[in-house]
Design a protein around this motif. Sequence first.
Motif, PDB file in Angstrom:
ATOM      1  N   ALA A 134       6.114   4.019   1.769  1.00  0.00           N
ATOM      2  CA  ALA A 134       5.287   4.549   0.671  1.00  0.00           C
ATOM      3  C   ALA A 134       3.911   4.942   1.196  1.00  0.00           C
ATOM      4  O   ALA A 134       3.627   4.856   2.388  1.00  0.00           O
TER       5      ALA A 134
ATOM      6  N   GLN B 139       1.035   3.501   0.571  1.00  0.00           N
ATOM      7  CA  GLN B 139       0.258   2.350   1.017  1.00  0.00           C
ATOM      8  C   GLN B 139       1.163   1.294   1.622  1.00  0.00           C
ATOM      9  O   GLN B 139       2.315   1.123   1.225  1.00  0.00           O
ATOM     10  N   SER B 140       0.584   0.554   2.554  1.00  0.00           N
ATOM     11  CA  SER B 140       1.339  -0.458   3.286  1.00  0.00           C
ATOM     12  C   SER B 140       1.765  -1.591   2.362  1.00  0.00           C
ATOM     13  O   SER B 140       0.971  -2.063   1.555  1.00  0.00           O
ATOM     14  N   PRO B 141       3.022  -2.067   2.543  1.00  0.00           N
ATOM     15  CA  PRO B 141       3.436  -3.249   1.785  1.00  0.00           C
ATOM     16  C   PRO B 141       2.693  -4.503   2.253  1.00  0.00           C
ATOM     17  O   PRO B 141       2.722  -5.511   1.576  1.00  0.00           O
TER      18      PRO B 141
ATOM     19  N   ASN C 296       1.352   5.810  -5.580  1.00  0.00           N
ATOM     20  CA  ASN C 296       1.921   5.083  -4.427  1.00  0.00           C
ATOM     21  C   ASN C 296       3.448   5.174  -4.367  1.00  0.00           C
ATOM     22  O   ASN C 296       4.147   4.171  -4.228  1.00  0.00           O
TER      23      ASN C 296
HETATM   24  C1  LIG Z   1       2.725   0.639  -2.413  1.00  0.00           C
HETATM   25  O1  LIG Z   1       4.124   0.719  -2.340  1.00  0.00           O
HETATM   26  C2  LIG Z   1       4.695  -0.210  -1.419  1.00  0.00           C
HETATM   27  C3  LIG Z   1       6.178   0.098  -1.287  1.00  0.00           C
HETATM   28  O2  LIG Z   1       6.765   0.193  -2.535  1.00  0.00           O
HETATM   29  C4  LIG Z   1       4.424  -1.614  -1.906  1.00  0.00           C
HETATM   30  O3  LIG Z   1       4.995  -2.563  -1.047  1.00  0.00           O
HETATM   31  C5  LIG Z   1       2.927  -1.809  -1.986  1.00  0.00           C
HETATM   32  O4  LIG Z   1       2.629  -3.091  -2.488  1.00  0.00           O
HETATM   33  C6  LIG Z   1       2.306  -0.758  -2.872  1.00  0.00           C
HETATM   34  N1  LIG Z   1       0.869  -0.886  -2.803  1.00  0.00           N
HETATM   35  C7  LIG Z   1       0.110  -0.794  -3.892  1.00  0.00           C
HETATM   36  C8  LIG Z   1      -1.345  -0.973  -3.712  1.00  0.00           C
HETATM   37  O5  LIG Z   1       0.609  -0.568  -4.984  1.00  0.00           O
END
Ligand SMILES: *[C@@H]1O[C@H](CO)[C@@H](O)[C@H](O)[C@H]1NC(C)=O
Length: 616
Positions: free
Chosen positions: A29, A31-33, A167
Amino acid sequence: MSRLASFLALASCLSFVSSTTVAEIQGPAWQSPLAGQTVNNVTGVVTAKSSSGFYIAGEKSDDVRVSSGLLVYSTSSSVLSKVAVGDAISLSGRVSEFRSSSQPNYLFLTELTLPSNIMILSSNNTVTPVVLGKDRFPPTREFSALDVGAEGFLSAPNNSSRIEAANATLQPDKYGMDFWESLEGQLVTIPKATSLAFPNSYGEFWVHGDWPVTGKNKRGGLTITFGPDGIPDGNPEAILVGAPLDGTKNPMVVLGTGLGDITGVVTFLFGFYYVLPLTAPVVTSIPSSDIPATTLTSDLNDVCTITFGDYNVENLMPTSSHLPTIASHIVNYLRTPDILFIQEIQDNSGATSDGTVSANVTLATLVVSIAQLSNVVYNFTEIDPVDGQDGGQPGGNIRTAYLYRPEKLKLVPGSPVGGSLDNTEVKGFLGRPKLSHNPGRVDPNNTAWDASRKPLAAAWQNKFGVQFFTVNVHLSSKGGSSSVQGDARPPVNSPIEARTNQVSTVATFVKSLLFKDPLAKIIVSGDFNEYIQTRSVYKPLTSILTDIDEAAKVPEVERYSYVYDQNSQQLDHALISWGLRLRKVEFEHVHVNTWSPSLAARVSDHDPSVGRIRIC
Ligand SMILES: *[C@@H]1O[C@H](CO)[C@@H](O)[C@H](O)[C@H]1NC(C)=O
Ligand SMILES: *[C@@H]1O[C@H](CO)[C@@H](O)[C@H](O)[C@H]1NC(C)=O
Ligand SMILES: *[C@@H]1O[C@H](CO)[C@@H](O)[C@H](O)[C@H]1NC(C)=O
Ligand SMILES: *[C@@H]1O[C@H](CO)[C@@H](O)[C@H](O)[C@H]1NC(C)=O
Ligand SMILES: *[C@@H]1O[C@H](CO)[C@@H](O)[C@H](O)[C@H]1NC(C)=O
Ligand SMILES: *[C@@H]1O[C@H](CO)[C@@H](O)[C@H](O)[C@H]1NC(C)=O
Ligand SMILES: *[C@@H]1O[C@H](CO)[C@@H](O)[C@H](O)[C@H]1NC(C)=O
Ligand SMILES: *[C@@H]1O[C@H](CO)[C@@H](O)[C@H](O)[C@H]1NC(C)=O
């Protein structure tokens, strides 16, 4: 399984040894998980170093959404001196999603910060770059899944969603931004790059490599076009080349400069995706310095055929150093058309706020300069704005103006010249419209024109009394728009509301002419500061007039008068009425500025154009 191997497998299950891969940090995605978490035993090979960190390549991931590259952020010289390109290392650090708090429209960059426990496992390893156009292919049409609307990235409402807030998981096979994001931090090669513009003031420039592209024009640039689905195509397959990581300097480039292969790391900086090259790219070819003049020449004996030029002359004042070059463009490249629609004529004192609004010296100086080169003595007409009310450079009082050849054309007599605040109305009999002012401004009190140039309408006739009408426009500029690769989707197109209303007032005026005479010959031309692909803005006009590029069948990719970011694009347009379209119509863009041999040699950010129409 040997005893040792089973012990290690067991140990790893029990988390005696904790390790995290680069792929796990990047995830599929935006952002990093693992954002915000401390990770240990991250392994990778150092691919590049900069003053603010180094890049590592982890194990390649089978998932195209997941980057196997990562920036390890540090400005500490003791950290930076520990590693060399080619070192296989392991380290710990904190996963962070970074964007400057002062730049909320940028995208987050995934980084490993506060690196520690750096261990060199081996040296002199080589990392094979991902070869773009061979291993991976950038999507060529759309930037983001969030660019919803019939006009894709140009759709209104703009900024209706934000990438980082959504995201979503990446779709790198479909969307350009997702593609570049899926390579964030990775080492890539751009084979046989072509420059798509002049460099910016930092020496950075846009390119595409040896991969399938859309919108390719003859000069080598990429033009904004419509995709086969009718959605505007803003060329997401292009990428910015940043400052070389080894401290060498990027070469000077222009639209269409050929370059060798460029290898570097993908990152996001200053609102855009970049490849930061390991070293300065090498120029392999320079486009021809030969810029063709228009083939559409004026014939004083042919009273039925009119040539017209359109040129935004960029803040022209009497003492402008670029004035003689503008004059030579008009003579040598536009070949002294019968009538010229000019934009950005400043008042006689230029950008000085001293109450001066008259531009007669500016225009007379241009006329003299043209006459010295050609023996063509233009007459001019214009209307002074109210001081400080029409936007542009403060004090400059830019306005639109006409130059015309009095031996071919004259203003239809019998109407007074309009004042700054007079509205030009269409009077006269059915079949014989007459302007209340000639020339006159169109709806100057309409708030649509606040802090903008008011359109200048005029009625003309040839020596047999055959008439036609013109409107010279200069709509509000795109200043304040957001990056095409920014967080806001669709990107902010500023001020689209103003341009839409401005077009609408011009359309109302044109309609009143067509009401009196459905076959009235009308040219609306100038700097619209908007692509024709933003259909919603043009709709009121395109429902009653025809884009002359279309009527003259100019190839779609050759329709450009401006180069900005990665795109060759058309801000300057002419639209014509049915009464003109009935007859032969020709049109050419003259690339004196976008094809300039250097940025310094360019005299305006816009290219002029020339049309030839028949009024009888
Ligand atoms: C962004 O998406 C990833 C994968 O789905 C997830 O692990 C992560 O927590 C999300 N980050 C935010 C800030 O929502
Ligand atoms: C990293 O892995 C090694 C074995 O490969 C292990 O000895 C060490 O404890 C791990 N470090 C951390 C911080 O987990
Ligand atoms: C790495 O290669 C260079 C020459 O390519 C050599 O001088 C150096 O000794 C090598 N280093 C190691 C640790 O093998
Ligand atoms: C475009 O976005 C800006 C900034 O969010 C907003 O002020 C403006 O109203 C938007 N315009 C349209 C037409 O969506
Ligand atoms: C987009 O809209 C959001 C929410 O209204 C706003 O905070 C942000 O500044 C806008 N972005 C741009 C680039 O104008
Ligand atoms: C400009 O206009 C002023 C005032 O009407 C006039 O005195 C002057 O001669 C004009 N200059 C030129 C170059 O036409
Ligand atoms: C040239 O322009 C001036 C000022 O607008 C006007 O008085 C004159 O009649 C024009 N000459 C011709 C031939 O149109
Ligand atoms: C425009 O507004 C001014 C006052 O601001 C007024 O004098 C002028 O008559 C108005 N023009 C039209 C066409 O309404």
